[in-house]
Design a protein around this motif. Structure first.
Motif, PDB file in Angstrom:
ATOM      1  N   GLN A 358       0.837  -1.208   0.000  1.00  0.00           N
ATOM      2  CA  GLN A 358       0.000   0.000   0.000  1.00  0.00           C
ATOM      3  C   GLN A 358       0.867   1.251   0.000  1.00  0.00           C
ATOM      4  N   ILE A 359       0.567   2.130  -0.930  1.00  0.00           N
ATOM      5  CA  ILE A 359       1.297   3.392  -1.031  1.00  0.00           C
ATOM      6  C   ILE A 359       0.337   4.503  -0.652  1.00  0.00           C
ATOM      7  N   GLY A 360       0.698   5.309   0.327  1.00  0.00           N
ATOM      8  CA  GLY A 360      -0.085   6.487   0.692  1.00  0.00           C
ATOM      9  C   GLY A 360      -1.380   6.159   1.405  1.00  0.00           C
ATOM     10  N   GLU A 361      -2.123   7.209   1.669  1.00  0.00           N
ATOM     11  CA  GLU A 361      -3.359   7.056   2.440  1.00  0.00           C
ATOM     12  C   GLU A 361      -4.336   8.158   2.031  1.00  0.00           C
ATOM     13  N   CYS A 362      -5.634   7.881   2.152  1.00  0.00           N
ATOM     14  CA  CYS A 362      -6.634   8.916   1.880  1.00  0.00           C
ATOM     15  C   CYS A 362      -6.628   9.917   3.035  1.00  0.00           C
ATOM     16  N   PRO A 363      -6.701  11.225   2.722  1.00  0.00           N
ATOM     17  CA  PRO A 363      -6.618  12.231   3.777  1.00  0.00           C
ATOM     18  C   PRO A 363      -7.698  12.047   4.842  1.00  0.00           C
ATOM     19  N   GLU A 364      -8.875  11.554   4.434  1.00  0.00           N
ATOM     20  CA  GLU A 364      -9.970  11.457   5.419  1.00  0.00           C
ATOM     21  C   GLU A 364      -9.698  10.401   6.488  1.00  0.00           C
ATOM     22  N   ASN A 365      -8.750   9.495   6.239  1.00  0.00           N
ATOM     23  CA  ASN A 365      -8.428   8.476   7.233  1.00  0.00           C
ATOM     24  C   ASN A 365      -7.325   8.902   8.194  1.00  0.00           C
ATOM     25  N   LEU A 366      -6.888  10.149   8.081  1.00  0.00           N
ATOM     26  CA  LEU A 366      -5.751  10.593   8.891  1.00  0.00           C
ATOM     27  C   LEU A 366      -6.143  11.788   9.735  1.00  0.00           C
ATOM     28  N   GLU A 367      -5.376  12.011  10.790  1.00  0.00           N
ATOM     29  CA  GLU A 367      -5.544  13.221  11.602  1.00  0.00           C
ATOM     30  C   GLU A 367      -5.310  14.428  10.700  1.00  0.00           C
ATOM     31  N   GLY A 369      -3.857  17.552   9.051  1.00  0.00           N
ATOM     32  CA  GLY A 369      -2.504  18.102   9.083  1.00  0.00           C
ATOM     33  C   GLY A 369      -1.403  17.053   8.981  1.00  0.00           C
ATOM     34  N   THR A 370      -1.743  15.786   8.987  1.00  0.00           N
ATOM     35  CA  THR A 370      -0.690  14.770   8.916  1.00  0.00           C
ATOM     36  C   THR A 370      -0.570  14.164   7.525  1.00  0.00           C
ATOM     37  N   TRP A 371      -1.513  14.529   6.632  1.00  0.00           N
ATOM     38  CA  TRP A 371      -1.494  13.915   5.313  1.00  0.00           C
ATOM     39  C   TRP A 371      -0.483  14.569   4.373  1.00  0.00           C
ATOM     40  N   GLY A 372       0.074  13.799   3.452  1.00  0.00           N
ATOM     41  CA  GLY A 372       0.923  14.331   2.394  1.00  0.00           C
ATOM     42  C   GLY A 372       0.957  13.348   1.236  1.00  0.00           C
ATOM     43  N   VAL A 373       1.394  13.817   0.065  1.00  0.00           N
ATOM     44  CA  VAL A 373       1.501  12.948  -1.112  1.00  0.00           C
ATOM     45  C   VAL A 373       2.679  11.999  -0.918  1.00  0.00           C
ATOM     46  N   SER A 374       2.482  10.707  -1.158  1.00  0.00           N
ATOM     47  CA  SER A 374       3.594   9.752  -1.091  1.00  0.00           C
ATOM     48  C   SER A 374       4.225   9.622  -2.469  1.00  0.00           C
ATOM     49  N   VAL A 375       5.507   9.337  -2.479  1.00  0.00           N
ATOM     50  CA  VAL A 375       6.206   9.215  -3.763  1.00  0.00           C
ATOM     51  C   VAL A 375       7.021   7.928  -3.788  1.00  0.00           C
ATOM     52  N   VAL A 376       6.864   7.161  -4.871  1.00  0.00           N
ATOM     53  CA  VAL A 376       7.736   6.012  -5.109  1.00  0.00           C
ATOM     54  C   VAL A 376       8.640   6.410  -6.264  1.00  0.00           C
ATOM     55  N   GLY A 377       9.939   6.409  -6.042  1.00  0.00           N
ATOM     56  CA  GLY A 377      10.904   6.894  -7.026  1.00  0.00           C
ATOM     57  C   GLY A 377      11.018   5.989  -8.242  1.00  0.00           C
ATOM     58  N   PRO A 378      11.725   6.465  -9.274  1.00  0.00           N
ATOM     59  CA  PRO A 378      11.888   5.681 -10.498  1.00  0.00           C
ATOM     60  C   PRO A 378      12.524   4.325 -10.221  1.00  0.00           C
ATOM     61  N   LYS A 379      12.036   3.308 -10.900  1.00  0.00           N
ATOM     62  CA  LYS A 379      12.612   1.953 -10.873  1.00  0.00           C
ATOM     63  C   LYS A 379      12.638   1.322  -9.480  1.00  0.00           C
ATOM     64  N   THR A 380      11.897   1.900  -8.538  1.00  0.00           N
ATOM     65  CA  THR A 380      11.889   1.359  -7.185  1.00  0.00           C
ATOM     66  C   THR A 380      10.902   0.205  -7.089  1.00  0.00           C
ATOM     67  N   VAL A 381      11.287  -0.842  -6.369  1.00  0.00           N
ATOM     68  CA  VAL A 381      10.375  -1.967  -6.172  1.00  0.00           C
ATOM     69  C   VAL A 381       9.877  -1.937  -4.736  1.00  0.00           C
ATOM     70  N   ILE A 382       8.554  -1.892  -4.556  1.00  0.00           N
ATOM     71  CA  ILE A 382       7.960  -1.936  -3.220  1.00  0.00           C
ATOM     72  C   ILE A 382       7.556  -3.397  -2.990  1.00  0.00           C
ATOM     73  N   GLU A 383       8.131  -3.982  -1.936  1.00  0.00           N
ATOM     74  CA  GLU A 383       7.938  -5.420  -1.702  1.00  0.00           C
ATOM     75  C   GLU A 383       6.493  -5.761  -1.386  1.00  0.00           C
ATOM     76  N   LYS A 384       6.203  -7.047  -1.559  1.00  0.00           N
ATOM     77  CA  LYS A 384       4.879  -7.573  -1.272  1.00  0.00           C
ATOM     78  C   LYS A 384       4.443  -7.191   0.152  1.00  0.00           C
TER      79      LYS A 384
END
Lengths: 400, 375
Positions: A358-367, A369-384
């Motif tokens: 899971q990458i990032g979160e919907c703002p409504e599920n967070l306190e 002021g704590t939300w921000g855009v998540s970034v996965v960089g080029p060619k990066t592999v996010i494990e299972k």
């Protein structure tokens, strides 16, 4: 050589350090945008649509991909016998070798290039803004007012004015003062970084500026104040269309999602003002049997098997059956595997999000002021199963 | 120095009559296919992918759309100072007007063929949807020391156009041991078929043209293969991939629809041998808030608000709210109004379907709506 009336110099050397991993290997103007574009497509297309066919692109930071992308300019109809697009990198001269120190110095170092075309006017543009603008109308305005310099301005919300270069004008739009990021702005006329100069005058100022040891060689900070000080006529040209500086992760994300926001005035389907791009040839995109795509844009080569909502899907992206993508920007060649969720994020080129990650979160599920855009960089592999929290950037930082 | 010693010839008007609805306005080669392509993109890309840098396109009639599409050959990297793309309109036909046989067509292109100094030539038709590896074909031809090599395929019906077709036998090595001309009906019952893609040396082509033209023959396959297999080394190279002839509205429809299969797409749009085409810089396709789009191949520039299923959609198509579109091929710039209902239909370019209209074709025979029709 036939005389060129107006030539454009496109400043494309910026690193865009606030974009972090997204500009690790490419210059900011080469960052992908809007499904099939790069940021530089906007000023380049604006030039061609405005009848400016001689364009110098000043590159310095990580120019390889940008140079390859521009190629001979064919994609923008800028492969021309007279004029066309020219990549201008810093080069060695008899006095030694110098990088472009700043905006004005970059143009100064290319005076010889400009002189070859002997233009009457020179437009100085930034390579990192998203907007559609007819420079020819602005040139007409510049001529009608017999100005030395015309600067495009737009009204910004007062609370944001301190982030911009502010131009204070008289009733007839003549500029009397320039304030760089003023704490207490007198007006909300922000400079868009689009200048038209009468070349003869600018040439003199560039030479004087170069000789001034106290100058930082910046257009906004040095050249414009100097011209104002000398009592030259500088005009503000009002622009009220869409314009966005995509200098930060948040603004890049927003600018992409603006394309699917019906309340935003940025229509790329207008055939009278096409935005051209050097897009790789890929087959049409495919929606599989379980695909559900709402309020999104999707381009060639993409495969959609899962659910996509309010997102921008670039070429050759694969979103597998059972994956969910919401309010996100998925750049070319990225893969989102089964069961993975991408929420309010940017996934860069050729990144792989493995199953159930899971990458990032919907703002409504967070306190608040704590939300921000998540970034996965080029060619990066996010494990299972891995989770990347909201606002975090993850990617390969070391080496090339 | 050049990359290789081959030039190509593509016939753009192959079997135009068999798809007269669509070729009224264009050549077979310029028929839109697969969401963003034209049929000629397949042979042209195959040539370019095999490093062939000189291609002549033989045209006969209605070739304006073809010229629009290929232009100077830039998308295929064929816009060059040396070599490149050559359009070969009808030439030297006296008062006949247009040519009626392949030999007349080739004879009209004799100037071009004579001026080429490449050793080999590949000839290809434009009624075939396949991504054939011409590089391997050429290597095969050289390795076998063949005089003429033609492509063949299993599970590829020969065109159903009333013309005689080739039936052949080949040994395990690919050498043709027997060949005869049979009716297309009979040929369609065979398990393998000959495809009109040939490789040979240039002098051999000239010889065949002179012979066929002098004897007033009409069928290239007969003169090149059936009459020669016992005199020359004739080989067949088997293409093992997606391979379909477009010879009727039904086959046009079916072949398009087969692109909805993942395997077919992977084979045809092979990443190692891309299919190139002209790009039009439309923005990406926009999907609205209440659409349902399933099993759909769509190009850029579309606006999809309605329900779309099992369709091939070309550039800049609008499917308005409440419209239902099923099993259709919708070409460029077509507009489908609100609550319109379409099933089993082929809509040519620039068609307008007004709101609430209903058009349902039969499963076995799609309805065809001509270019610029307003319904």
């Amino acid at each position: 050589m036939k005389r060129t009336e107006c030539l454009a110099m496109l400043l494309a050397g910026g690193q865009g350090s606030r974009l972090g991993l997204l500009t690790k290997n490419v210059a900011k103007p080469a960052v992908p945008y809007g499904g099939k574009y790069r940021i530089i497509d906007f000023p380049l297309s604006n030039c061609v649509n405005s009848g400016i066919y001689t364009v110098g692109v000043l590159t310095q930071y990580q120019p390889l991909e940008l140079n390859e992308y521009i190629g001979n300019g064919n994609a923008w109809d800028l492969d021309r016998a007279n004029g066309g697009v020219h990549i201008l990198s810093p080069y060695q001269q008899i006095e030694g070798t110098e990088w472009y120190k700043n905006t004005a110095n970059a143009i100064y170092q290319n005076i010889n290039f400009i002189d070859r075309y002997n233009p009457e006017y020179v437009a100085v543009l930034s390579g990192d803004h998203i907007y559609k603008m007819d420079y020819d109308k602005m040139l007409q305005y510049h001529k009608d007012n017999d100005a030395v310099c015309t600067i495009a301005v737009m009204k910004v919300p007062w609370e944001e004015a301190p982030r911009f270069g502010i131009l204070n004008t008289k009733d007839d739009n003549e500029i009397y003062e320039f304030q760089e990021k003023p704490a207490e702005p007198k007006s909300n006329n922000a400079s868009m970084g689009v200048y038209i100069f009468s070349w003869e005058e600018l040439r003199k100022y560039l030479i004087d500026d170069e000789a001034d040891p106290n100058s930082k060689h910046d257009f906004g900070g040095d050249i414009i104040p100097k011209m104002l000080g000398d009592g030259k006529k500088l005009m503000a040209y009002d622009f009220d269309g869409y314009w966005k500086d995509v200098g930060t992760i948040d603004s890049l994300w927003e600018a992409n999602l603006d394309l699917i926001n019906p309340n935003v005035d940025l229509d790329l389907s207008d055939t009278s003002w096409k935005i051209y791009s050097n897009s790789p040839i890929a087959p049409p995109h495919f929606m599989d049997k379980n695909a559900e795509v709402q309020n999104s844009i999707v381009t060639e080569g993409a495969y959609i098997g899962g659910e996509v909502e309010s997102s921008v899907i670039f070429s050759n992206v694969e979103i597998e059956d059972g994956a969910l993508v919401v309010d996100s920007v998925i750049m070319p060649g990225a893969k989102i595997k089964k069961g993975a969720k991408v929420l309010y994020s940017i996934v860069a080129q050729d990144a792989v999000i493995e199953e159930d990650a899971q990458i990032g979160e919907c703002p409504e599920n967070l306190e608040p002021g704590t939300w921000g855009v998540s970034v996965v960089g080029p060619k990066t592999v996010i494990e299972k199963g891995q989770k990347v929290p909201a606002g975090e950037t993850i990617g390969i930082k070391e080496g090339k | 120095m050049r990359g290789n010693d081959v030039f190509g010839i593509v016939f753009s008007n192959t079997n135009d009559e068999s798809l007269s609805e669509m070729t009224n306005l264009r050549t077979m080669g310029s028929i839109p296919f697969g969401g963003r392509y034209r049929l000629i993109d397949f042979p042209l890309s195959s040539m370019v992918n095999a490093s062939i840098s000189k291609v002549g396109i033989i045209t006969k009639s209605n070739y304006q759309s073809l010229m629009d599409h290929v232009g100077t050959g830039k998308p295929w990297d064929l816009s060059r100072k040396n070599d490149g793309l050559f359009l070969l309109p009808p030439f030297n036909l006296g008062n006949q007007g247009v040519y009626s046989s392949r030999f007349e067509a080739l004879n009209g292109a004799m100037n071009f063929i004579n001026q080429c100094d490449e050793k080999y030539v590949i000839l290809a038709d434009s009624d075939l949807v396949a991504n054939v590896d011409y590089h391997k074909l050429l290597e095969f031809h050289k390795e076998k020391n063949a005089d003429i090599t033609f492509v063949s395929a299993d599970n590829c019906l020969p065109p159903h156009n009333g013309m005689l077709q080739l039936s052949f036998e080949a040994d395990d090595d690919g050498r043709v041991t027997d060949a005869e001309m049979i009716s297309d009906e009979q040929a369609r019952k065979l398990d393998k078929s000959a495809i009109s893609i040939y490789v040979m040396e240039r002098y051999m082509l000239i010889r065949l043209i002179n012979e066929g033209y002098a004897k007033e023959e009409t069928l290239f396959k007969k003169v090149a293969i059936a009459d020669k297999f016992n005199k020359l080394r004739i080989y067949t190279y088997k293409h093992r991939g997606f391979c379909k002839h477009i010879d009727s509205l039904e086959s046009y429809f079916d072949t398009n629809m087969q692109l909805l299969s993942y395997t077919n797409r992977k084979d045809l749009f092979n990443e190692a041998r891309p299919v190139y085409t002209k790009s039009k810089d439309s923005m990406p396709t926009r999907y609205g808030l209440e659409n349902t789009a399933k099993n759909l191949l769509a190009a850029d520039g579309c606006d999809i608000e309605g329900e779309v299923e099992n369709c091939i959609i070309f550039r800049n198509v609008t499917v308005s709210k409440g419209a239902k579109v099923k099993n259709c091929i919708i070409m460029h710039n077509t507009f489908i109004g609100e609550n319109a209902e379409l099933e089993n239909a082929i809509l040519d370019k620039d068609v307008v379907i007004k709101p609430n209209q209903r058009l349902i074709g039969a499963d076995s025979y799609p309805i065809y709506i001509g270019k610029k029709t307003i319904i």
